[in-house]
Design a protein around this motif. Structure first.
Motif, PDB file in Angstrom:
ATOM      1  N   GLY A  99       0.568  -1.335   0.126  1.00  0.00           N
ATOM      2  CA  GLY A  99      -0.153   0.010  -0.121  1.00  0.00           C
ATOM      3  C   GLY A  99       0.802   1.188  -0.173  1.00  0.00           C
ATOM      4  N   LEU A 100       2.039   1.429  -0.484  1.00  0.00           N
ATOM      5  CA  LEU A 100       3.010   2.558  -0.316  1.00  0.00           C
ATOM      6  C   LEU A 100       2.213   3.661  -1.535  1.00  0.00           C
ATOM      7  CD1 LEU A 100       6.616   0.976  -0.497  1.00  0.00           C
ATOM      8  CD2 LEU A 100       5.155   1.890   1.551  1.00  0.00           C
ATOM      9  N   VAL A 101       1.684   3.235  -2.389  1.00  0.00           N
ATOM     10  CA  VAL A 101       1.040   4.203  -3.525  1.00  0.00           C
ATOM     11  C   VAL A 101      -0.038   4.855  -2.738  1.00  0.00           C
ATOM     12  CG1 VAL A 101      -0.248   4.383  -5.415  1.00  0.00           C
ATOM     13  CG2 VAL A 101       1.746   3.026  -5.420  1.00  0.00           C
ATOM     14  N   ILE A 102      -0.893   4.128  -1.991  1.00  0.00           N
ATOM     15  CA  ILE A 102      -2.252   4.576  -1.231  1.00  0.00           C
ATOM     16  C   ILE A 102      -1.663   5.778  -0.100  1.00  0.00           C
ATOM     17  CG2 ILE A 102      -3.984   4.155   0.339  1.00  0.00           C
ATOM     18  CD1 ILE A 102      -4.118   1.413  -1.234  1.00  0.00           C
ATOM     19  N   ALA A 103      -0.400   5.185   0.670  1.00  0.00           N
ATOM     20  CA  ALA A 103       0.138   6.036   1.582  1.00  0.00           C
ATOM     21  C   ALA A 103       0.656   7.449   0.887  1.00  0.00           C
ATOM     22  CB  ALA A 103       1.226   5.267   2.191  1.00  0.00           C
TER      23      ALA A 103
END
Length: 337
Positions: free
Chosen positions: A39-43
């Motif tokens: 979930g790095l993109v969401i973060a």
């Protein structure tokens, strides 16, 4: 016999053991180092959204008035927070969940106060402002709805034919003045009514003294120039900004202590370009309203560009009136003089 035993064993696998296995898989998905790497993109999206809301005043207006455009629709950025939250949960990402806290806190800090009903009782002076729309198909019906509000003062903007409203309002408002495309109707005597030059080339603002039983009130009615969003030019608001500066200078020079501004400012209280006006006055909706009080467009209000602002008086309640034949909703406020 062996076949029967195999069938019995299969039935056991469909009972509580299978449900327990599903719970273990769900819980297991939130364990281990993977919850921090996923979930790095969401973060990143959550952090960008949070910084956008926290630092909106730092977004430059030099290119297409991007800062003012962002500030106009800033409350709606909050809708992205639950979307990011759901994505973080589905992705089982602790990193994304923590990052979503930033935009959530930023939005609450900016607009959380508007979620509560701040209206109260009392007040002895009710005002209404309405951009009636030059192409309004039912001026008489619009006028009747404004009369029903019980307002002491009614301000109208975008008057293409003032006589249609003069006839409909005459029975309830003895005093009135029309200057260009804006007008004021009052139950109390009006004096010193005159145009206000907001650098447009024709009259779209006025100033009048309304002599109430509690003393004189300087009432300004204004319709600032429209803004446009164009792909090749961005948020075109230069003329509106110049008019706002001129209106701000007029209000700053006002000698009467009690002042109320009514009108379509084609901008929200968050828009920095309206600071020459908003820095001097208090928003009735912000001080005593219930919710955001969006007024435009009437069919699906997305922004409050119709304002009631005061100085030297205490707002007690603010609200929007039902839809009329205009593309704007009327806005109303009750104050204590």
């Amino acid at each position: 016999m062996p076949q029967a035993h195999m069938q019995e064993t299969g039935r056991e696998g469909t009972g509580p053991e299978r449900a327990g296995s599903g719970v273990r898989r769900l819980v297991g998905g939130w364990q281990g180092p993977g919850i921090w790497r996923r979930g790095l993109v969401i973060a990143i999206l959550a952090l960008v959204l949070g910084l956008l809301m926290l630092l909106h005043s730092s977004i430059p207006n030099r290119v297409g008035n991007l800062g003012s455009l962002t500030e106009t629709f800033l409350p709606w950025f909050g809708l992205l927070v639950p979307v990011l939250l759901v994505l973080a949960v589905l992705r089982r990402s602790a990193t994304a969940l923590i990052a979503v806290v930033l935009p959530a806190v930023a939005w609450v800090n900016l607009f959380g106060g508007l979620l509560t009903d701040k209206s109260g009782s009392g007040g002895n002076f009710t005002v209404v402002s309405h951009n009636v729309n030059a192409e309004n198909p039912d001026p008489a019906g619009t006028a009747r709805s404004l009369v029903a509000s019980g307002a002491d003062v009614v301000a109208l903007e975008e008057l293409s034919d003032a006589s249609r409203y003069e006839r409909a309002l005459a029975g309830s408002y003895r005093y009135h003045s029309v200057q260009g495309t804006v007008g004021i109707w009052s139950k109390y005597p009006i004096a010193d009514a005159r145009p206000v030059d907001i650098r447009m080339g024709w009259t779209r603002a006025l100033r009048a003294t309304v002599n109430t039983p509690q003393g004189p009130v300087a009432v300004y009615v204004a319709h600032l120039p429209s803004v446009r969003v164009k792909f090749n030019a961005g948020f075109t608001a230069g003329q509106r900004d110049n008019s706002a500066a001129a209106l701000g200078r007029a209000i700053a020079a006002e000698p009467v202590k009690k002042v109320v501004l009514l009108g379509d400012l084609n901008g929200t209280m968050n828009d920095r370009s309206l600071a020459p006006v908003t820095s001097q006055l208090r928003s009735a909706q912000g001080a005593a309203g219930d919710g955001f009080g969006f007024s435009w467009p009437a069919s699906f209000p997305m922004a409050r560009i119709d304002q009631i602002m005061v100085r030297g008086m205490d707002p007690k309640s603010a609200w929007t009136l039902p839809e009329t034949g205009s593309d704007h909703l009327p806005v109303a406020a009750r104050v204590k003089l």
